[in-house]
Motif scaffolding. Sequence first.
Motif, PDB file in Angstrom:
ATOM      1  N   MET A 113       0.864  -1.172   0.000  1.00 24.86           N
ATOM      2  CA  MET A 113       0.000   0.000   0.000  1.00 24.86           C
ATOM      3  C   MET A 113       0.903   1.226   0.000  1.00 24.86           C
ATOM      4  N   THR A 114       0.511   2.256  -0.728  1.00 26.84           N
ATOM      5  CA  THR A 114       1.280   3.492  -0.785  1.00 26.84           C
ATOM      6  C   THR A 114       0.462   4.627  -0.189  1.00 26.84           C
ATOM      7  N   VAL A 115       1.089   5.369   0.697  1.00 25.20           N
ATOM      8  CA  VAL A 115       0.458   6.556   1.278  1.00 25.20           C
ATOM      9  C   VAL A 115       1.112   7.766   0.610  1.00 25.20           C
ATOM     10  N   VAL A 116       0.292   8.556  -0.064  1.00 28.54           N
ATOM     11  CA  VAL A 116       0.764   9.759  -0.743  1.00 28.54           C
ATOM     12  C   VAL A 116       0.378  10.940   0.132  1.00 28.54           C
ATOM     13  N   VAL A 117       1.357  11.730   0.516  1.00 31.60           N
ATOM     14  CA  VAL A 117       1.101  12.906   1.356  1.00 31.60           C
ATOM     15  C   VAL A 117       1.371  14.139   0.500  1.00 31.60           C
ATOM     16  N   GLU A 118       0.321  14.947   0.345  1.00 34.15           N
ATOM     17  CA  GLU A 118       0.411  16.148  -0.476  1.00 34.15           C
ATOM     18  C   GLU A 118       0.463  17.394   0.393  1.00 34.15           C
ATOM     19  N   GLU A 119       1.041  18.434  -0.159  1.00 38.86           N
ATOM     20  CA  GLU A 119       1.074  19.741   0.499  1.00 38.86           C
ATOM     21  C   GLU A 119      -0.345  20.295   0.568  1.00 38.86           C
ATOM     22  N   ALA A 120      -0.664  21.031   1.608  1.00 40.11           N
ATOM     23  CA  ALA A 120      -1.973  21.691   1.699  1.00 40.11           C
ATOM     24  C   ALA A 120      -2.094  22.664   0.535  1.00 40.11           C
ATOM     25  N   PRO A 121      -3.280  22.770  -0.064  1.00 38.66           N
ATOM     26  CA  PRO A 121      -3.433  23.629  -1.241  1.00 38.66           C
ATOM     27  C   PRO A 121      -3.307  25.107  -0.891  1.00 38.66           C
ATOM     28  N   ALA A 122      -2.627  25.821  -1.774  1.00 39.72           N
ATOM     29  CA  ALA A 122      -2.470  27.266  -1.606  1.00 39.72           C
ATOM     30  C   ALA A 122      -3.793  27.956  -1.918  1.00 39.72           C
ATOM     31  N   PRO A 123      -4.013  29.157  -1.352  1.00 40.36           N
ATOM     32  CA  PRO A 123      -5.240  29.893  -1.667  1.00 40.36           C
ATOM     33  C   PRO A 123      -5.361  30.156  -3.172  1.00 40.36           C
ATOM     34  N   GLY A 124      -6.590  30.190  -3.645  1.00 40.84           N
ATOM     35  CA  GLY A 124      -6.843  30.467  -5.061  1.00 40.84           C
ATOM     36  C   GLY A 124      -7.354  29.233  -5.778  1.00 40.84           C
ATOM     37  N   TRP A 125      -6.963  29.107  -7.037  1.00 44.48           N
ATOM     38  CA  TRP A 125      -7.456  28.003  -7.872  1.00 44.48           C
ATOM     39  C   TRP A 125      -7.075  26.641  -7.310  1.00 44.48           C
ATOM     40  N   ALA A 126      -5.882  26.521  -6.749  1.00 40.23           N
ATOM     41  CA  ALA A 126      -5.442  25.224  -6.200  1.00 40.23           C
ATOM     42  C   ALA A 126      -6.361  24.785  -5.068  1.00 40.23           C
ATOM     43  N   ARG A 127      -6.720  25.699  -4.204  1.00 41.07           N
ATOM     44  CA  ARG A 127      -7.599  25.366  -3.082  1.00 41.07           C
ATOM     45  C   ARG A 127      -9.015  25.060  -3.570  1.00 41.07           C
ATOM     46  N   LEU A 128      -9.474  25.810  -4.548  1.00 43.24           N
ATOM     47  CA  LEU A 128     -10.801  25.562  -5.114  1.00 43.24           C
ATOM     48  C   LEU A 128     -10.850  24.175  -5.758  1.00 43.24           C
ATOM     49  N   ARG A 129      -9.823  23.802  -6.539  1.00 41.45           N
ATOM     50  CA  ARG A 129      -9.751  22.463  -7.145  1.00 41.45           C
ATOM     51  C   ARG A 129      -9.697  21.386  -6.072  1.00 41.45           C
ATOM     52  N   TRP A 130      -8.900  21.624  -5.018  1.00 45.38           N
ATOM     53  CA  TRP A 130      -8.761  20.643  -3.935  1.00 45.38           C
ATOM     54  C   TRP A 130     -10.106  20.409  -3.251  1.00 45.38           C
ATOM     55  N   ARG A 131     -10.816  21.490  -2.949  1.00 42.36           N
ATOM     56  CA  ARG A 131     -12.125  21.348  -2.298  1.00 42.36           C
ATOM     57  C   ARG A 131     -13.108  20.600  -3.209  1.00 42.36           C
ATOM     58  N   PHE A 132     -13.100  20.912  -4.484  1.00 41.51           N
ATOM     59  CA  PHE A 132     -13.994  20.250  -5.423  1.00 41.51           C
ATOM     60  C   PHE A 132     -13.649  18.764  -5.533  1.00 41.51           C
ATOM     61  N   GLN A 133     -12.359  18.444  -5.622  1.00 42.43           N
ATOM     62  CA  GLN A 133     -11.933  17.038  -5.713  1.00 42.43           C
ATOM     63  C   GLN A 133     -12.283  16.279  -4.431  1.00 42.43           C
ATOM     64  N   THR A 134     -12.104  16.909  -3.287  1.00 47.41           N
ATOM     65  CA  THR A 134     -12.459  16.292  -2.011  1.00 47.41           C
ATOM     66  C   THR A 134     -13.953  16.005  -1.953  1.00 47.41           C
ATOM     67  N   LEU A 135     -14.744  16.935  -2.437  1.00 47.31           N
ATOM     68  CA  LEU A 135     -16.191  16.730  -2.481  1.00 47.31           C
ATOM     69  C   LEU A 135     -16.561  15.566  -3.400  1.00 47.31           C
ATOM     70  N   LEU A 136     -15.943  15.503  -4.571  1.00 51.31           N
ATOM     71  CA  LEU A 136     -16.199  14.408  -5.507  1.00 51.31           C
ATOM     72  C   LEU A 136     -15.799  13.054  -4.891  1.00 51.31           C
ATOM     73  N   ASN A 137     -14.639  13.003  -4.233  1.00 50.18           N
ATOM     74  CA  ASN A 137     -14.170  11.764  -3.614  1.00 50.18           C
ATOM     75  C   ASN A 137     -15.113  11.310  -2.496  1.00 50.18           C
ATOM     76  N   HIS A 138     -15.710  12.263  -1.821  1.00 51.51           N
ATOM     77  CA  HIS A 138     -16.625  11.948  -0.728  1.00 51.51           C
ATOM     78  C   HIS A 138     -17.856  11.192  -1.228  1.00 51.51           C
ATOM     79  N   PHE A 139     -18.306  11.531  -2.428  1.00 47.14           N
ATOM     80  CA  PHE A 139     -19.505  10.900  -2.986  1.00 47.14           C
ATOM     81  C   PHE A 139     -19.190   9.715  -3.888  1.00 47.14           C
ATOM     82  N   ALA A 140     -17.919   9.459  -4.136  1.00 43.94           N
ATOM     83  CA  ALA A 140     -17.541   8.322  -5.009  1.00 43.94           C
ATOM     84  C   ALA A 140     -17.589   7.003  -4.279  1.00 43.94           C
TER      85      ALA A 140
END
Length: 140
Positions: A113-140
């Motif tokens: 098993m691989t654990v991937v640890v990512e940096e917290a998203p910076a404010p702006g588009w990166a954070r907006l994409r991260w929140r959207f992806q997190t929301l999508l993953n929650h419902f997947a």
Amino acid sequence: MKKRLLPLLLLLATAAPLLWAALAPVSAASRDQLFEIPKGTWERRMAGKKDEILPERITLTLGVRDVLHLRNSDTVPQIFGPVLIMPGQDFRLPFEQTGEHPFACTAHASGQMTVVVEEAPAPGWARLRWRFQTLLNHFA
């Protein structure tokens, strides 16, 4: 005047939540990301079933969800990296560095098993994409 006000209100109603999602700090109620090894996992493996109990790649985010929390609800011990997790036992592993971390894992058919640890998203588009992806993953 009212004809101009409606489009402006619609624009504000759409833009305000997007602006908040892009700029508001990222936080979570708990920094733990829980994964459970269900009862019967070992029996299914011994019967030749290839059910994936845990994902082969787990993604964590530093400062938000950066503690891997494994719960062994099976009736036999499970190995994760160098740790033996007894039945009914929980194991928490905090991460403090980004990167890919491979581990041996007896709950996987592949044994890895691989654990991937990512940096917290910076404010702006990166954070907006991260929140959207997190929301999508929650419902997947």
